[in-house]
Design an enzyme around this catalytic site. Structure first.
Site, short mmCIF file in Angstrom:
data_model
loop_
_atom_site.label_atom_id
_atom_site.label_comp_id
_atom_site.label_asym_id
_atom_site.label_seq_id
_atom_site.Cartn_x
_atom_site.Cartn_y
_atom_site.Cartn_z
N ARG A 293 40.99 95.95 -12.16
CA ARG A 293 41.77 96.30 -13.29
C ARG A 293 42.24 97.67 -13.12
NH1 ARG A 293 44.57 94.42 -17.59
NH2 ARG A 293 44.27 95.24 -19.65
N ASN B 116 51.22 94.03 -17.15
CA ASN B 116 51.12 94.17 -18.49
C ASN B 116 52.57 93.37 -19.05
OD1 ASN B 116 49.99 94.38 -20.91
ND2 ASN B 116 50.36 96.34 -21.25
N THR C 60 48.46 90.94 -13.50
CA THR C 60 49.58 91.49 -14.07
C THR C 60 50.07 92.71 -14.07
OG1 THR C 60 49.72 91.89 -16.54
CG2 THR C 60 47.81 92.45 -15.87
N THR D 48 52.37 88.56 -17.04
CA THR D 48 51.03 88.32 -16.34
C THR D 48 51.37 86.90 -15.61
OG1 THR D 48 49.84 89.28 -18.02
CG2 THR D 48 48.46 87.79 -16.83
N ASP E 167 47.06 98.65 -23.22
CA ASP E 167 45.91 97.87 -23.51
C ASP E 167 44.66 98.40 -23.96
OD1 ASP E 167 47.32 95.18 -23.17
OD2 ASP E 167 46.32 94.89 -21.05
N SER F 92 41.05 93.75 -21.37
CA SER F 92 41.86 92.60 -21.01
C SER F 92 41.68 91.58 -21.60
CB SER F 92 42.03 92.59 -19.55
OG SER F 92 42.49 91.54 -19.13
N SER F 93 42.65 90.62 -21.72
CA SER F 93 42.64 89.24 -22.20
C SER F 93 42.50 88.10 -21.02
CB SER F 93 43.48 88.59 -23.20
OG SER F 93 43.15 89.75 -24.19
N GLY G 78 49.72 85.40 -20.92
CA GLY G 78 50.13 85.10 -22.33
C GLY G 78 49.35 86.04 -23.27
N GLY G 79 48.98 87.47 -22.63
CA GLY G 79 48.56 88.58 -23.54
C GLY G 79 47.34 87.88 -24.06
N1 GLY Z 1 47.67 92.91 -20.08
C1 GLY Z 1 47.29 91.81 -20.65
C2 GLY Z 1 45.78 91.82 -20.57
O1 GLY Z 1 45.27 92.12 -19.63
O2 GLY Z 1 45.28 91.10 -21.38
#
Ligand code: GLY
Length: 580
Positions: free
Chosen positions: A101, A394, A392, A374, A416, A445-446, A465-466
């Site tokens: 990340r 983002n 990603t 992503t 984020d 993050s997701s 998909g965020g």
């Molecule tokens: N940038 C989307 C995530 O990492 O959740």
């Protein structure tokens, strides 16, 4: 945990079908009869297969797939971004997550993102140099090759270098994404150099060649970590960020490290689930949702009641995400509690079987529709190694900024973070202190690369998909549990709830009119795009780009599912060559 809860847990583990007996495993294949890869672009899938054919393992293939996606899907991920890589080493049986990340630069304090009225400066948080964190993907590629692969980094990066140099045809999603980000992209000379032809932006069908990105990849291939984070590339990145008005230091680039983290693991029915740990919110949210849902026999319910319960589980997990989750190196996360069966049981008891629970009425923002940002790939190789990689930059085309001469499109991952406590980010999710920006901290993050295993099957699943990533993976897990194939899981209709805004968002056609009526009667608000009768906003819409692979150990067959919503994605099986 009290004594009776501990006894219950022990009993559940002992009785769980996941505690496989030697007899049950006797008939099962111990190695797949080949390999399978699913990714968001066929050139990336082919790059991975090419590296496997050269004797590489799943980790070498992951380097090839990831780096090729970085070239052909700049809309979604790239060397200027980051990701999480869930790895299973068949030899040791160990699972780890490589956390690549992005990290917050020292200059990017929360105050830098507020305008003179103290409001979140949305241009700064999603566009240009201030929106970018220190990239992690190149470091992950180097580490995957040096610590897990069989081939040199140079070999595994070769397909990506070739595609960057020779070019690939621009596809519809890429051209449409450019059009929506054009104003930002064309602010920066380095970006204009890559995306404009005689002053006109790339169009569908054009061949996009990226010689500077090929050179940057070549330096990474030759020198590993130092080829990106020190020397020529680092100098160009620092210069480009400075010229665009931002501030990064040479030390924070050279000091970037990939963290090797223990994944989150838990059981759902007879499945062992292994998934992303913080700074992803995905694994904890999945554990919470699935352990809540474990209390009901979902298969016996009609669609409206099943959806109601799934939505209530989503609502509760996303509320906890808002308050508790962040970078575990900076904040204490009550992970043991949030992932415990007792906690899930407590949350389950607050769910009314027939009535929606209104979310706390804090201000929320409608979630923008999101699908192309992503990307995810899934791999199982012939030794049984696995990789689930979600990576990603983002939002679409990240920050829009390419430092001149690098070909590297920087991320806009700073959005984020909870840049202003309680103010929703671009995905409509909020946060507080746990996810406040701080020097060197990773933004929540997701991204949720996930493994599922039961007595018969081994599955890798993930999607972009965020904030909807986690609920898509949840629906995918429930689909596999219902007995669907990999391709059926990739095609499943999708719906989502994230606590705030207090509404179910759903893909066009996800629910019949009758199910919508039943859910509304239970008190749910539903946003059905294109359906004004239900109060839906905007035009018809689908989301996600789920890529999943499956090894059925009983029949020893491999299969893949590539999201039909993405016409350039592909899942391919490569069979072992029969011995002569
Ligand atoms: N940038 C989307 C995530 O990492 O959740």
């Amino acid at each position: 945990m009290n004594f009776s809860a501990r006894c219950f847990l022990l009993l559940a583990l002992v009785l769980s079908p996941a505690a496989w007996s030697a007899e049950a495993t006797a008939a099962l294949a111990t190695r797949p009869d080949g390999a399978v890869i699913a990714s968001g672009h066929e050139l990336a899938t082919k790059a991975g297969l090419e590296i496997l054919a050269q004797g590489g393992n799943a980790f070498d293939a992951a380097v090839a797939v990831s780096s090729t996606l970085a070239v052909v899907e700049p809309i979604s991920s790239g060397l200027g971004g980051g990701g999480f890589f869930l790895l299973h080493d068949a030899r040791t049986g160990k699972d780890v997550m490589l956390d690549a990340r992005e990290t917050a630069p020292e200059s990017a304090t929360a105050a830098q993102f507020l305008d003179r009225n103290g409001e979140l400066d949305r241009d700064r948080s999603v566009n240009g140099p201030w929106s970018a964190g220190i990239p992690g993907l190149p470091a992950a590629l180097a580490q995957l090759a040096s610590q897990h692969g069989k081939l040199p980094l140079k070999a595994s990066l070769a397909p990506a270098i070739r595609v960057a140099r020779d070019g690939f045809p621009v596809y519809a999603r890429m051209a449409a994404g450019y059009a929506s980000r054009r104003e930002v992209m064309e602010r920066y000379p380095g970006t204009r150099e890559v995306y404009l032809r005689n002053g006109k932006p790339i169009a569908e069908g054009d061949i996009l060649r990226q010689p500077e990105l090929a050179h940057t990849l070549q330096l990474l291939a030759e020198k590993g970590f130092d080829g990106f984070y020190r020397g020529e590339t680092a100098r160009k990145l620092l210069k480009g960020v400075k010229q665009a008005g931002g501030r990064w230091s040479a030390d924070e680039l050279a000091g970037y490290t990939v963290k090797t983290r223990e994944p989150i693991t838990f059981n759902y029915r007879d499945w062992k689930i292994t998934t992303a740990s913080p700074p992803s919110s995905g694994g904890i949210a999945l554990a919470s949702m699935l352990q809540i849902l474990q209390g009901w026999d979902l298969k016996s319910l009609d669609e409206a009641h099943r959806t109601h319960l799934v939505v209530e589980a989503m609502r509760r997990a996303y509320r906890d995400r808002t308050f508790f989750l962040g970078d575990p190196d900076f904040v204490h996360i009550p992970q043991e509690v949030l992932t415990s069966l007792d906690y899930a049981k407590g949350l389950r008891s607050t769910i009314h079987p027939e009535k929606a629970t209104p979310s706390d009425l804090l201000s929320g923002q409608p979630t923008p529709l999101e699908d192309d940002e992503t990307t995810h790939f899934s791999i199982i190789d012939a030794e049984g190694n696995r990789v689930g990689g979600t990576q990603t930059v983002n939002l679409l085309y990240g920050s829009g900024l390419i430092p001149a001469g690098t070909g590297v499109l920087l991320n806009n991952e700073m959005d984020d973070f909870a840049l202003k406590p309680g103010t929703p980010n671009a995905f409509g999710v909020m946060g507080y202190a746990a996810n406040a920006p701080q020097k060197g901290k990773r933004m929540l993050s997701s991204m949720t690369p996930t493994f599922m295993e039961n007595a018969d099957k081994v599955i890798v699943i993930g999607t972009p998909g965020g904030s909807r990533i986690i609920t898509m993976v949840l629906l995918g897990i429930l689909g596999y549990d219902d007995g669907l194939s990999a391709q059926q899981v990739a095609a499943l209709p999708r719906y989502h709830h994230q606590w705030l805004p207090d509404e179910i968002s759903a893909e066009t056609g996800a629910f019949s009119a009758d199910v919508v009526k039943q859910l509304q009667a239970m008190g749910h608000r539903i946003d059905l795009p294109g359906d004004s009768a239900s109060g839906g906003r905007g035009s018809s819409h689908v989301w996600g780009n789920l890529q999943t692979v499956e090894w059925d150990r009983r029949s020893n067959t491999l299969s893949g599912g590539s999201d039909p919503r993405n016409p350039v994605g592909s899942a391919e099986v490569q069979f072992n060559q029969p011995a002569n």
